[in-house]
Motif scaffolding. Structure first.
Motif, short mmCIF file in Angstrom:
data_model
loop_
_atom_site.label_atom_id
_atom_site.label_comp_id
_atom_site.label_asym_id
_atom_site.label_seq_id
_atom_site.Cartn_x
_atom_site.Cartn_y
_atom_site.Cartn_z
N ARG A 296 28.74 32.66 48.56
CA ARG A 296 30.21 33.12 48.98
C ARG A 296 30.47 33.14 50.61
N GLU A 297 30.25 32.06 51.46
CA GLU A 297 30.27 31.81 52.74
C GLU A 297 31.21 30.62 52.76
N LYS A 377 27.37 38.51 51.82
CA LYS A 377 27.85 39.39 52.82
C LYS A 377 28.35 40.73 51.96
N GLY A 378 28.00 41.89 52.24
CA GLY A 378 28.47 43.21 51.73
C GLY A 378 28.08 43.55 50.20
N PRO A 380 26.31 42.04 46.33
CA PRO A 380 26.54 41.00 45.20
C PRO A 380 27.86 40.69 44.70
N GLN A 381 28.83 41.64 44.70
CA GLN A 381 30.05 41.39 44.18
C GLN A 381 31.19 41.25 45.29
N PHE A 382 30.72 40.81 46.66
CA PHE A 382 31.37 40.66 47.60
C PHE A 382 31.12 39.36 48.21
N GLY A 383 31.25 39.10 49.57
CA GLY A 383 31.00 37.80 50.31
C GLY A 383 32.18 37.45 50.98
N SER A 384 31.85 36.42 52.25
CA SER A 384 32.99 36.27 53.07
C SER A 384 34.09 35.59 52.33
N THR A 385 34.03 34.91 51.29
CA THR A 385 35.10 34.14 50.72
C THR A 385 36.16 34.93 49.92
N VAL A 390 38.65 44.29 47.62
CA VAL A 390 38.72 44.15 46.16
C VAL A 390 37.96 44.99 45.37
N ASN A 391 38.58 45.79 44.44
CA ASN A 391 37.81 46.46 43.60
C ASN A 391 36.71 45.80 42.72
N PRO A 392 35.51 46.26 42.76
CA PRO A 392 34.38 45.56 41.99
C PRO A 392 34.66 45.49 40.57
N ASP A 393 35.45 46.80 40.22
CA ASP A 393 35.65 46.83 38.57
C ASP A 393 36.56 45.76 38.07
#
Length: 396
Positions: A296-297, A377-378, A380-385, A390-393
């Motif tokens: 997710r970059e 980044k941030g 497993p549930q996140f990333g730069s893109t 955003v709520n992980p749930d």
């Protein structure tokens, strides 16, 4: 004292006799002829081995395999597959005692046997092969060091193993793991050495089996991991040429499964060469896009023409044996890898493949590349893109 010993011996004999009378043991349940307890190891391929058990970790497959290069990337998966079917695995290593430590957990007690050896000492090599009936050569390195050249690692060591196996007399299967694209005309010195090793092994052992996997993908791989690390550190990756070179990457677990399948066959794979490529053909650019998508970059590339890439990678090769200290190992700017990328590396049209072994290789997109999630980044549930707010749930 002798009288007491005789009395104790007599009593133990009586008790064992009475135990048999109370709990009779039917011998036919514990012999290899019982169909439930016979493994799928074929007699023609590995001889008349003593086999018992249901085929799991605590069974006895009859295979005693010396796996050279077991501490490497492919090695851990091969050892796992062998141990899982009840084989004893002899693990030669030349580093510290910690090198094979992670492998001991893969088999039952005493089934994984680390053995320190010196690959340049013939008596040392013979010692680690003395009890074996299967030899698997996974030795390989995609860069040179001051101590070991491509020719020594990929050709001379393989030749030595083949000759010792021939003299041994008890080696029933010899499996050489080469590389897809290995050819005497390859621009890569490593692939040239691999091709020479295939030739000398088949000359010494015509019944040997050769596996030629494409670039392997997995948790410890040497292509997606360096790319992801470089992208996280610098925000881009260099793309040699225009990224149009075709490759056919394969999941490392499929290669390990192919190797154990070869051991389980009826000997039909002896003397044959298999080219093991994944189900899809990628360009280098396509594979890099998959890497960026997974971590997710934002995909950013710097296209480096091959002449410039070779010039950037050449100083290490020139200074390697001229300076009195070791040089850093190359990851991205590896001259031999750059040479190999100047030509396409895909499975030949009429080659034996996974299909001939009854294996359906995994597609790369999905589980085989999920290890790259750790680079997001941030977490497993996140990333730069993806917005970090955003709520992980709410994510699928």
């Amino acid at each position: 004292m002798q009288t007491i010993a005789r009395r104790l011996g007599h009593q133990s004999l009586k008790s064992s006799t009475s135990f048999r009378a109370i709990y009779p043991i039917s011998d036919h349940q514990y012999v290899a002829d019982h169909k439930r307890f016979v493994t799928t190891i074929a007699p023609k391929g590995v001889g008349h081995l003593v086999r018992k058990g249901t085929g799991g970790r605590s069974s006895v497959s009859g295979i005693i395999a010396t796996v050279f290069g077991a501490t490497g990337f492919l090695g851990r998966y091969v050892v796992q597959h062998l141990a899982k079917m009840g084989s004893q695995v002899l693990v030669p290593f030349r580093g510290s005692e910690d090198c094979p430590r992670h492998l001991k957990l893969m088999g039952d007690l005493g089934q994984i046997v680390p053995m320190k050896y010196n690959p340049r000492d013939e008596s040392s090599v013979k010692a680690v092969m003395a009890k074996a009936n299967v030899v698997i050569n996974l030795i390989g390195r995609d860069y040179e060091t001051r101590n070991y050249s491509f020719e020594e690692v990929h050709y001379h060591m393989a030749e030595n193993l083949a000759k010792i196996s021939k003299e041994h007399g008890g080696i029933l299967r010899f499996i050489q793991v080469s590389c897809l694209g290995a050819s005497p005309s390859s621009p890569s010195r490593m692939l040239k050495a691999k091709a020479a090793a295939e030739e000398v092994i088949l000359r010494e052992l015509p019944e040997a089996t050769i596996l030629k996997p494409a670039v392997m993908i997995g948790t410890e791989d040497r292509i997606l991991n360096p790319w992801a690390h470089f992208a996280k550190k610098y925000g881009f990756i260099p793309l040699f040429g225009n990224g149009s070179t075709k490759i056919q990457p394969v999941y490392v677990v499929d290669v390990a499964a192919a190797l154990t399948t070869v051991l389980k066959d009826d000997g039909t794979s002896m003397g044959k060469t298999y080219e093991l490529g994944g189900p899809d053909i990628f360009t280098v650019h396509d594979l890099a896009e998959l890497m960026f998508e997974t971590i997710r970059e934002w995909p950013r590339y710097v296209k480096v023409p091959f002449p410039i890439a070779k010039a950037l990678a050449s100083p290490r090769e020139i200074l390697l044996n001229k300076v009195p200290f070791p040089l850093p190992n190359p990851d991205i700017f590896n001259l031999d890898k750059i040479q190999a990328l100047t030509t396409d590396t895909i499975v030949s049209e009429n080659a034996l493949t996974f299909n001939d072994l009854g294996i359906v290789p995994h597609k790369l997109k999905g589980y085989p590349v999920e290890f790259l999630i750790s680079y997001r980044k941030g977490g497993p549930q996140f990333g730069s893109t993806i917005s970090e707010r955003v709520n992980p749930d709410a994510l699928p």
